[in-house]
Structure formats: C-alpha cells, structure tokens
Design an enzyme around this catalytic site. Structure first.
Site, PDB file in Angstrom:
ATOM      1  N   GLU A 108      36.959  43.132  23.621  1.00  0.00           N
ATOM      2  CA  GLU A 108      37.381  43.377  24.993  1.00  0.00           C
ATOM      3  C   GLU A 108      36.431  42.806  26.043  1.00  0.00           C
ATOM      4  OE1 GLU A 108      36.599  45.683  22.765  1.00  0.00           O
ATOM      5  OE2 GLU A 108      35.501  47.374  23.634  1.00  0.00           O
ATOM      6  N   ASN A 109      35.262  42.323  25.628  1.00  0.00           N
ATOM      7  CA  ASN A 109      34.408  41.670  26.616  1.00  0.00           C
ATOM      8  C   ASN A 109      34.886  40.255  26.932  1.00  0.00           C
ATOM      9  OD1 ASN A 109      33.487  41.247  23.887  1.00  0.00           O
ATOM     10  ND2 ASN A 109      31.800  40.071  24.745  1.00  0.00           N
TER      11      ASN A 109
END
Lengths: 217, 233, 217, 233
Positions: free
Chosen positions: C46-47
C-alpha cells in the site's frame, strides 16, 4: 466601441505575472494573443494540458493534442498532460488564478448564464460550472447587448444559471465593469463610448463614480 | 503477472447487453475507444446509458450509436457538436443528463476509488443541483454528487501491456484514466500492445489492477474535430 | 501445531489464480513464499507498488523501493508505482481481492483489533483500517493464543478495534476458522491438533460440524 | 513558463514560523524531504503540527525535529519506529492524531483538489470515528473526514524543472504527490533539477501549478530502514 479582438486585448491587461489562466471558448481564446511577453503566464485547458502554446503549423496537427474547444494546439516547453480528474483538481483547488469565459447573461449579483436556452439550445456546460464555482477571479468577455440590442448586463439572469454570485469583472464591447455589492461598477469606457451609451445598454444597476476613464488599449 | 489480454474486440465486448450502463473515455473525438464503439454498433445493443463527456459528431464516435438509436440516455457535459443528437434530444427520443465536466470526471474517479459520493461546489445554485443535497463547509456551498455505477468502461490508451498497465498520450488521456476500474468490467484498447516489462513502472498512468480486458486496437482514424493552424511567418 | 511458516503455507492455499493480494507485516509477508507457481498472482504494497517481487540480492537494495514494512524489495516485470491516494483507491475501490493481515484479537462477529494496546503500545494503524473496511475477503494470520495462553479468538474484542464485522477467515497455529453468523466455524485442524484442543484455546463461539479434517500442508 | 526556482533551502523555507502546520512527504524514510527537515531543525521553529505518514526514526527524518522538541502535534498513520516519539507521546509532551493511511492520503488529496471533506469506510466503528459524522450509503457505513489545512507542504521528488513539474521514483513517490498544492505554499526539493523541456510532458507526475518553490536538494542520505535481502542461490 471594441470588437472581439479589442475585448480580448483589454482583458489581456488583467493577466498578471505568475498567473495560471483558463481561457474559455470564443473571445477568451483570443486573449492569449495579447498577453504581454515580458510576464510569465501559463494557460491551462481543462481537457488536460498546462502550458498550452499556439496553434500548430500546417502539417503538425496532432489528434492527441487539442484544447477544450477541440482545436489542435501545441504544448510549450515545461508543459504537462494530465487526466480530467487532476485537471479539475487544479480548478476546484483554486490553483488557477484567472478564469476568462463568455456569457449569454450576467447579473448584478455576479450570477452568470452561458450554457442553455430552454427549448432552443442545450449544448451543455462543459467545464464552465466547475470553473465559475471554484475560481476567485472570474472575468466575463461578452458583447454588452444581444443581436436585438437588448442588454445582457442584467438585474437578474433570465436563463438557467451556470453559477451564482461568482463573476468579478465583465469586459464588453462598451465597458469594463466590476461586479460588487449587487451592482456593476463602471471602471472604464471603450474608446469613443460615452457613459450615457453604457448606461443605456445596461439593464442592471450601474454605479458611476466620478470621472470614468477611457480604456487604454 | 496477471494476464488481461483478449484476442480481439469481439472477445473484449463479451457480456455487453441491452440496457446496460457504459462509460466511454475521450474528450471530443480525442482518445475515444474507436474499436469498442464500432463493435457496439455491430452488436446492435440498444437502450444503452452512455457516460461520456461528449456525444461524438454525426458520423463518428458516439454519433454512430446515436444514428442507430442504440442510446437511451446520455450522461455528458457537452454535446454541442452533433445535429442528430440535438434532434433526438429535442424530440424527446433521447434522455440527456448534463453534468459539469469536473463533476463527471470525479463521479468516475469516485467509483474507481470506492467513494460513495462527494461534495463539489460545481453547479450549486443552478438546475444541476435541483433535488440534490447541498451543504455548507467553511462558508461555501457544495452539492453532494454520487459515484457512477456502470457495467462496462471502455477506454483507449496509447500503449499497454498484458498486465493491463496503460500509458496515454497528450490530451487523449482526459477521462480515460478516471474510468478505469469505475465499472464492473473495464476494457482497454491500445494503439500498441507492448511486451510486459517494456513500460517503465515509474511512468505507468494506470496500473493493470483497474483493467479486466486489454486488446490491440486496429485501424485508428483519430479524427481531428477542429483543425486549427497558424501561418508560418 | 503450525509454526509461522506453516500458517503462511496454509494461507497460501487461499490465494487463487488472478488474485491481487495485499500482505500485511509479519506472518502475511511469508505467504508470498508459498503461493503455487502455476497461478497468476500480483502483490500490492500500500505504500505504492503493484507487482512486488522478492527481496533484492545483496548490493541491489534501493532506498526508493520498499514495501509497507519498510523492507527493501524488488519489482517484477509488469509492476507499477503510484502515489498513496491511488494505492488506497485500489484498496477502497475493491480492486484488491484478498487482504491477509495479523491481529491481536479477532471476535466471533468478525471484529478485529491489531493497532493499539491502551497505555502500553500505540504504533498506529497504518493502512490496516482502510484495508479491513474495504476488502471483501480478509484472512487473519495469527497465533491462537497469546504468550500467557489466553485465547485471542474471542466473543468480543477487548482492545480498540481496527474494523468491525470484516474478518472472513482466521488461520492460526491450531486451526482454520471461518467467521460467519456470529461464530467461528471450524474448517480444519492443524496437523496433530484435536478438536478439543482447539475448543479449549477458543474463547469465542466455536461451531464444529461433523468430522473436521486435518489441514493438507 | 512560470519560474518557481529558489536558490537554496533557506529561501525555500522563508516564512515558516512557530505553530504552523506542515505537511511532509515520505513513507518511512523513503522519499522524505531531507533538506527541508534539516533546515527546520536549524531554524529551531517550534510548536509545529506535522502531517506525515510516519515520524522518522530516532536520529533521522522527523525524529530530528522530535529530538529538539519542535513538534507539538503529529498527524500520522504509523509511528512505531521511534523510541523518543513513544516517550514524548506517553508522557503527554506530544499530541498525536492517528489517522488511517488511506484517509491521511485522501485528506491531502482533498485539500489539493478543493474537496472540503469526503466519506470513507476506514475507521468506521473504531475510536478513529468517535465524534465524527457517519453516514450510510448503499448499506455500508462511512465516516466524514475533512480535508487538511496546512501552511507549508514539503515534498521530495526525483527530478523537477523550473516550472515546478515533478517526477518521483519508485515507492519514494508515496504521499508526496498528494501533498502538492495541499498547503498554502508547497516547496519541492529534487535530487536533480533538470532544464525546462527535459521532462516528457506525458510522464510528469505533478504539474508545476501545484508547486510554489522548487530547489536543487543536496547531500541526500536516503537511509534504508529495513535492509532485507535474499541469498543468491
């Protein structure tokens, strides 16, 4: 009295150094031709380009490079392309300093109508509703009266609105008007146009304070 | 890598049925999914609701579907380039929902991103806001606009790969990225299907996760709507 | 009884062809090592990366290429990088098919707690709250009991929640549980673990229907 | 082209004052505005509210500001890599507002894009939603989250030009693009300031319109937080 190019030329004086500017279809498009060359300005077109340049030379038109009026354009060095959502992030987020667009009617409270004539014409609002709802600085370029000589500078718009209380300035073939406190404040007269002529062509409240200078074009 | 390629436009449009809601990318005639539109004409699907910023011209783009009376309803921001459109609209044959351009883009993006609705200042105080919830934030009025719900999204990209990654070109990008993943099935047609790994992962405009089907498009006309030029001095 | 790698191995069986998968920190990260090689799967972090590959070889670490656990990673062919807003568009928009994450507690109604122990530990939720609020398919990887032998499979979570009614499956060192109708439904036993042992280690309502097979690892 | 370049980090931070709200890009230590952080330390501005996904480590990133007790309040999603942070938080010296990561990103993007607030499912039913408006759409519950308001945004890009156009690299992109234009003044520091025209307009991640100041950064350490490798077999 000004022609379309004259209106564009006068509006170009409102474009300041460091401004990002969105130009609507019609007279506003012409403004780009008259902006002083010694200031830094970038033109945004809401279909997805910042740093729009002039029309291409013949043979260099690109179907993948158009402006909001669907005209073929060029991109200047430093330009960028982006999607529609980001384009309106620029607009809604107030990153565009000046919006110049045409109108069918403007009212003294700053209302603007330019997208629909009930029963006659419905082309749609395109990006105009987003632009007028978001920008702090909205200049309308238009003829002071319609073809039948009726004023388009009104007490109240009769056509369906594009936005409410948003117009800051109107530049017409006759005058420069500031919209403030529910009135049109006459700032400048077009060359050779008298205050009386402007008054006659204006249905909305016109405030005339002191000597009104002629435009410097 | 999850392979999204289908062999042709016929496979790409499998499942498209009458009365569906379709999203179609493009602004004017720039960046429109030409292959998908041709196939929709061939399939003769009708009663369509089409979400597209414009409605094409009489004989190109969505104008082709209008000619065949396949469209029941258009959701657009600007439709002023099309006589047949105007005729159908004024006669009441065609339902039209005009939506501000930025709102249209964001209703797509909201569907893509899982936002049920959003507040926008666009259209406040106009007939666009009639019947809609409005609300003040920090002294300014906003209109609540729901995300779109669509069955298929048809987008057109410049380059793409089997993983569904897309790159757009110039202002042909426009609504296309915002429609990816905004419908149940997103179909991408590309001018050039490149090998996986050929696209710089840093310069991908739309990651493949938003795409269900991708195919190599054919015979792009890429018509210019308003050819404007300047004189060489 | 399974160790961490065993749990990861069992969860890997839940990963289906064509799945985009988000792996949390800890045991979930290990799942990537055990996914069948004959199916197509992509891992999202998710980064801002889709198509995450294995850790880099020594000397090939890149500070500009990490996962959500801040570990150096690689990107596979077909990978893409994007910003945080778009990353959570994927998650919130349900484009990610499976979320695997750790937990401190899971309740029989599907609640999960994994980000805070009041007065003791507050590291933050990172992306976990977005993930559990959005995904349709959430598998929790965890030990069945804590270090003091107390069950973490509960009637009701005692710690601050990360999400409500969202967990679909739990894989522990002892069992595979489906969370449904306010109960943990026992699907499989870990090798050598009896239903009685699982029952003893489970504080929440455990539903045991018929013969419970041993996991195939 | 509107020139946004300033000569150095000192000029770039002109106007930063005590008690301001700052946004800082980066995830972990990846893509953090190292030069701006160093200058904030030198300027000894205090009582800052910092919006940043993480709080750095003890001796790098925002940890440097924490050491000097310059931060009054942190708005972050994950802060678990920093002992001094934990100490200040537990002792009550430091105010902390923990925000789900996707919500944090979107609160930035909402500020950039002129959305006053948005509905997200993240945090519903948890203490994050306490005191906040919630609402059901299509049978699912959402929390209303307002856009951030900040004085300065400090972002770090890989490449940029004088027009303020930015390109990010790998996962160092993260929150940086979403913070551009989300504060009154956005300051971009870049590893490489390239000539105008050198960046492909098709591959610009953030158009210069969102940036007020840009400068060539110096001495990037780009520290790796968790060096993980695999064995060559």
């Amino acid at each position: 009295m000004l022609d379309k190019n004259g209106i564009a030329k006068r509006i170009a004086q409102e474009v300041q150094n460091g401004f990002y500017v969105n130009l609507g279809i019609g007279i506003p498009t012409l403004v780009a031709n008259y902006v002083r060359e010694d200031i830094e300005v970038e033109f945004q077109s809401e279909n997805g380009v910042l740093g729009m340049g002039p029309f291409p030379f013949e043979g260099e038109e690109d179907a993948d490079l158009i402006n909001a009026g669907k005209q073929t354009i060029t991109a200047l060095p430093g330009a960028s392309f982006f999607d529609s959502s980001m384009s309106f992030s620029m607009i809604r987020g107030k990153h565009i300093h000046l919006t110049i667009l045409g109108a069918m009617e403007v009212a003294e409270n700053g209302d603007i109508a330019n997208w629909k004539i009930p029963g006659k014409m419905v082309k749609g609002m395109g990006g105009a509703m987003d632009l007028v709802a978001s920008a702090d600085n909205i200049i309308v370029a238009m003829m002071h009266t319609n073809k039948r000589g009726e004023s388009k500078i009104l007490k109240k718009c009769s056509l369906p609105l594009t936005g409410v209380g948003c117009v800051t300035k109107v530049v017409t073939n006759l005058a420069v008007l500031e919209v403030r406190n529910n009135a049109f404040h006459l700032l400048e007269r077009a060359p050779g146009v008298s205050v009386e002529e402007i008054q006659k062509a204006t249905e909305g409240t016109l405030v005339v304070n002191g000597e009104i200078p002629e435009m410097y074009i | 890598m999850i392979n999204k390629t289908v062999n042709n436009v016929q496979e790409a449009l499998e499942g498209v049925q009458n009365a569906m809601t379709l999203m179609l990318g493009g602004f004017g005639l720039s960046g429109i999914p030409e292959n998908a539109i041709s196939e929709l004409v061939k399939r003769k699907v009708t009663d369509l609701t089409c979400i597209s910023n414009n409605a094409g011209v009489d004989d190109f783009g969505l104008g082709l579907l209008l000619q065949q009376k396949q469209i029941k309803k258009m959701i657009s921001s600007y439709v002023g380039e099309n006589d047949e459109f105007e005729r159908q609209m004024l006669s009441g044959e065609l339902e039209v929902e005009l939506t501000p351009q930025g709102t249209l883009a964001e209703k797509c993006r909201a569907a893509q991103a899982g936002f049920p609705a959003f507040y926008t200042p666009a259209g406040y105080g106009t007939e666009v806001a009639e019947g809609k919830e409005t609300r003040e934030f920090d002294g300014k009025m906003y209109v609540l606009e729901p995300a779109f719900k669509a069955d298929f999204a048809f987008v057109k990209a410049w380059k793409g790969d089997a993983a569904g990654n897309l790159v757009f070109k110039g202002t042909a990008r426009n609504f296309n990225p915002n429609m990816c993943g905004a419908a149940t099935i997103t179909v991408a047609e590309v001018e050039e299907l490149v090998p996986v790994g050929a696209l710089d992962p840093n310069n991908i405009h739309i990651p493949g996760v938003f795409i269900q089907r991708i195919f190599q498009g054919e015979n792009y006309e890429k018509r210019i709507e308003q050819r404007t030029i300047r004189q060489r001095s």
